[in-house]
Motif scaffolding. Structure first.
Motif, PDB file in Angstrom:
ATOM      1  N   VAL A 155       0.740  -1.156  -0.046  1.00  0.00           N
ATOM      2  CA  VAL A 155       0.021  -0.220   0.053  1.00  0.00           C
ATOM      3  C   VAL A 155       0.804   1.215  -0.217  1.00  0.00           C
ATOM      4  CG1 VAL A 155      -1.688   1.414   1.289  1.00  0.00           C
ATOM      5  CG2 VAL A 155      -1.967  -1.137   1.342  1.00  0.00           C
ATOM      6  N   VAL A 156       1.858   1.207   0.762  1.00  0.00           N
ATOM      7  CA  VAL A 156       2.825   2.323   0.861  1.00  0.00           C
ATOM      8  C   VAL A 156       3.486   2.849  -0.154  1.00  0.00           C
ATOM      9  CG1 VAL A 156       4.296   3.664   2.370  1.00  0.00           C
ATOM     10  CG2 VAL A 156       2.555   2.457   3.515  1.00  0.00           C
ATOM     11  N   GLY A 157       4.171   1.558  -0.531  1.00  0.00           N
ATOM     12  CA  GLY A 157       5.057   1.566  -1.844  1.00  0.00           C
ATOM     13  C   GLY A 157       4.478   1.890  -3.388  1.00  0.00           C
ATOM     14  N   VAL A 158       3.222   1.917  -3.106  1.00  0.00           N
ATOM     15  CA  VAL A 158       2.424   2.520  -4.348  1.00  0.00           C
ATOM     16  C   VAL A 158       2.866   3.953  -4.614  1.00  0.00           C
ATOM     17  CG1 VAL A 158       0.203   3.277  -5.238  1.00  0.00           C
ATOM     18  CG2 VAL A 158       0.455   0.957  -4.581  1.00  0.00           C
ATOM     19  N   HIS A 159       2.862   4.693  -3.654  1.00  0.00           N
ATOM     20  CA  HIS A 159       3.104   6.266  -3.603  1.00  0.00           C
ATOM     21  C   HIS A 159       4.729   6.143  -3.733  1.00  0.00           C
ATOM     22  CE1 HIS A 159      -1.120   7.293  -2.728  1.00  0.00           C
ATOM     23  NE2 HIS A 159      -1.186   6.213  -2.031  1.00  0.00           N
ATOM     24  N   VAL A 160       5.448   5.459  -3.283  1.00  0.00           N
ATOM     25  CA  VAL A 160       6.936   5.703  -3.440  1.00  0.00           C
ATOM     26  C   VAL A 160       7.257   5.450  -4.892  1.00  0.00           C
ATOM     27  CG1 VAL A 160       9.134   4.651  -2.922  1.00  0.00           C
ATOM     28  CG2 VAL A 160       7.249   4.916  -1.069  1.00  0.00           C
ATOM     29  N   VAL A 161       6.407   4.383  -5.745  1.00  0.00           N
ATOM     30  CA  VAL A 161       6.653   4.189  -7.045  1.00  0.00           C
ATOM     31  C   VAL A 161       6.448   5.245  -7.893  1.00  0.00           C
ATOM     32  CG1 VAL A 161       6.314   2.487  -8.885  1.00  0.00           C
ATOM     33  CG2 VAL A 161       7.046   1.534  -6.709  1.00  0.00           C
ATOM     34  N   LEU A 162       5.011   5.678  -7.495  1.00  0.00           N
ATOM     35  CA  LEU A 162       4.449   6.839  -8.512  1.00  0.00           C
ATOM     36  C   LEU A 162       5.037   8.081  -8.199  1.00  0.00           C
ATOM     37  CD1 LEU A 162       0.689   6.444  -7.627  1.00  0.00           C
ATOM     38  CD2 LEU A 162       1.903   5.406  -9.727  1.00  0.00           C
ATOM     39  N   ARG A 163       5.730   8.179  -7.191  1.00  0.00           N
ATOM     40  CA  ARG A 163       6.541   9.442  -6.995  1.00  0.00           C
ATOM     41  C   ARG A 163       7.937   9.338  -7.647  1.00  0.00           C
ATOM     42  NH1 ARG A 163       5.943  13.222  -2.691  1.00  0.00           N
ATOM     43  NH2 ARG A 163       7.583  14.775  -2.794  1.00  0.00           N
ATOM     44  N   GLY A 164       8.351   8.105  -7.868  1.00  0.00           N
ATOM     45  CA  GLY A 164       9.760   7.905  -8.576  1.00  0.00           C
ATOM     46  C   GLY A 164      10.646   8.165  -7.365  1.00  0.00           C
ATOM     47  N   MET A 165      10.531   7.803  -6.271  1.00  0.00           N
ATOM     48  CA  MET A 165      11.339   8.124  -5.048  1.00  0.00           C
ATOM     49  C   MET A 165      11.844   6.712  -4.426  1.00  0.00           C
ATOM     50  SD  MET A 165       8.587   9.820  -2.404  1.00  0.00           S
ATOM     51  CE  MET A 165       9.713   9.613  -1.204  1.00  0.00           C
ATOM     52  N   ALA A 166      12.169   5.719  -5.023  1.00  0.00           N
ATOM     53  CA  ALA A 166      12.741   4.459  -4.713  1.00  0.00           C
ATOM     54  C   ALA A 166      13.940   4.634  -3.755  1.00  0.00           C
ATOM     55  CB  ALA A 166      13.136   3.558  -5.646  1.00  0.00           C
ATOM     56  N   PHE A 212       4.096  20.775   1.514  1.00  0.00           N
ATOM     57  CA  PHE A 212       5.258  20.320   2.393  1.00  0.00           C
ATOM     58  C   PHE A 212       4.448  19.310   3.425  1.00  0.00           C
ATOM     59  CE2 PHE A 212       7.137  21.242   6.719  1.00  0.00           C
ATOM     60  CZ  PHE A 212       8.310  20.597   6.507  1.00  0.00           C
ATOM     61  N   ARG A 213       3.356  19.683   4.111  1.00  0.00           N
ATOM     62  CA  ARG A 213       2.802  18.766   4.768  1.00  0.00           C
ATOM     63  C   ARG A 213       2.658  17.365   4.159  1.00  0.00           C
ATOM     64  NH1 ARG A 213      -0.760  23.115   7.289  1.00  0.00           N
ATOM     65  NH2 ARG A 213      -2.306  22.364   5.688  1.00  0.00           N
ATOM     66  N   LEU A 214       2.113  17.196   3.094  1.00  0.00           N
ATOM     67  CA  LEU A 214       2.137  15.960   2.306  1.00  0.00           C
ATOM     68  C   LEU A 214       3.302  15.305   2.249  1.00  0.00           C
ATOM     69  CD1 LEU A 214      -0.850  17.068  -0.161  1.00  0.00           C
ATOM     70  CD2 LEU A 214      -0.881  15.227   1.805  1.00  0.00           C
ATOM     71  N   ASP A 215       4.306  15.933   1.853  1.00  0.00           N
ATOM     72  CA  ASP A 215       5.627  15.398   1.511  1.00  0.00           C
ATOM     73  C   ASP A 215       6.243  14.857   2.984  1.00  0.00           C
ATOM     74  OD1 ASP A 215       6.010  16.175  -1.074  1.00  0.00           O
ATOM     75  OD2 ASP A 215       7.286  17.826  -0.711  1.00  0.00           O
ATOM     76  N   LEU A 216       6.067  15.699   3.931  1.00  0.00           N
ATOM     77  CA  LEU A 216       6.304  15.180   5.261  1.00  0.00           C
ATOM     78  C   LEU A 216       5.744  13.937   5.795  1.00  0.00           C
ATOM     79  CD1 LEU A 216       8.099  15.934   7.860  1.00  0.00           C
ATOM     80  CD2 LEU A 216       6.309  17.338   8.685  1.00  0.00           C
ATOM     81  N   THR A 217       4.334  13.919   5.638  1.00  0.00           N
ATOM     82  CA  THR A 217       3.358  12.628   5.762  1.00  0.00           C
ATOM     83  C   THR A 217       3.926  11.496   5.177  1.00  0.00           C
ATOM     84  OG1 THR A 217       1.580  14.181   6.324  1.00  0.00           O
ATOM     85  CG2 THR A 217       1.177  11.951   5.904  1.00  0.00           C
ATOM     86  N   LEU A 218       4.369  11.803   3.773  1.00  0.00           N
ATOM     87  CA  LEU A 218       4.650  10.637   3.145  1.00  0.00           C
ATOM     88  C   LEU A 218       6.057   9.877   3.484  1.00  0.00           C
ATOM     89  CD1 LEU A 218       4.156   8.658   0.570  1.00  0.00           C
ATOM     90  CD2 LEU A 218       5.210  10.335  -0.668  1.00  0.00           C
ATOM     91  N   TYR A 219       7.129  10.811   3.665  1.00  0.00           N
ATOM     92  CA  TYR A 219       8.187  10.413   4.300  1.00  0.00           C
ATOM     93  C   TYR A 219       8.196   9.728   5.718  1.00  0.00           C
ATOM     94  CZ  TYR A 219      10.699  13.387   0.770  1.00  0.00           C
ATOM     95  OH  TYR A 219      10.979  14.040  -0.093  1.00  0.00           O
TER      96      TYR A 219
END
Length: 293
Positions: free
Chosen positions: A33-44, A178-185
């Protein structure tokens, strides 16, 4: 038939395997579930960076005889917050900032470890995983933390996709980038630290990325990709443990090998974007993921 039934049921007769299967299934699903957003963001790269940035926290906790996972979580979240803050500077690309803090954190971990005369099993299990040694309390903790992570991702999934596809449009739309970035991290960091006991620091990136990459080959819809990635992560982790049990292999490595095998199979046979499909018809441009239905 009896041999097949025995193969499928024998591991479930052992309490330590029951706990291992439960933890592997939960972690595999959550990582999907979390990895979906990592892959879509291109931030492996952030997954690898956070996994290694947890190392100094673990080393420090080890030196003071504290909880290794809590130490790793504290160091990982601190690094994630710093990356999110510094990467808001438009002069620096996100992967550049990640590289700076990744190298620093891992170097600091090496320095801290060098102050000790010897390594112990606890520290080695952080690096290589020890899913067969989890306790009933570990299962409960992983279940609760995993449920919270999934609920948060589902609640803000569309906003995360919007930021991933076009940050400037997201800002113009009034989204708190910024808050969304921080939340994802923080979500990624918590997921990684939660997964360390299953596959260890060295292999945790595969558990986060491979199921989502497999699902990306099969669909463009966010909800379908999330469901597929979670299923692949869960079932692949269980299958990896079966392989580990039957052939007496390292559990974490077996899970990663099985997940990678599923990815390669999908890459070859995916009906629209697989290698064989592209050989029999003119290549198509991969469509962007659609957040809605």
């Amino acid at each position: 038939m009896n041999a097949l039934a025995g193969f499928l049921t024998d591991p479930w007769q052992l309490p330590f395997m029951q706990r291992a299967f439960a933890v592997a299934a939960i972690i595999g699903a959550v990582c999907g579930v979390v990895g979906v957003h990592v892959v879509l963001r291109g931030m492996a790269f952030i997954g690898d960076a956070v996994a290694h940035s947890a190392f100094p926290g673990v080393a420090l906790a080890y030196a003071f005889e504290g909880n290794l996972l809590l130490g790793g979580a504290a160091a990982g979240i601190t690094t994630a917050v710093l990356i999110a803050f510094v990467s808001q500077n438009r002069r620096l690309k996100e992967d550049t900032v990640i590289g700076v803090f990744f190298a620093f954190a891992f170097g600091l971990g090496i320095v801290l470890v060098s102050t000790r005369d010897s390594w112990t099993t606890d520290l080695s299990s952080f690096l290589f995983g020890q899913v067969l040694a989890v306790s009933a309390g570990d299962v409960r903790t992983v279940a609760v933390v995993g449920a919270v992570l999934v609920l948060v991702v589902l609640a803000i999934g569309k906003e995360l996709v919007t930021v991933s596809l076009d940050r400037e449009t997201a800002r113009c739309a009034g989204l708190p980038v910024f808050r969304l970035d921080l939340t994802l991290y923080i979500l990624v960091t918590t997921t990684i630290v939660m997964s360390l006991e299953a596959v260890g620091n060295i292999l945790v990136l595969a558990l986060l990325i491979t199921p989502a990459a497999t699902a990306r080959m099969l669909t463009e819809r966010l909800w379908a990709m999330t469901l597929l990635a979670s299923s692949v992560g869960c079932l692949g982790s269980i299958a990896g443990l079966y392989v580990s049990y039957v052939y007496d292999l390292a559990a974490g490595g077996s899970v990663v090998v099985v997940l990678t095998g599923l990815f390669v199979l999908t890459w070859c046979l995916a009906p629209r974007h697989g290698l064989l499909a592209k050989l029999v018809r003119r290549p198509e441009v991969t469509a962007p993921v659609v957040a809605g239905r």
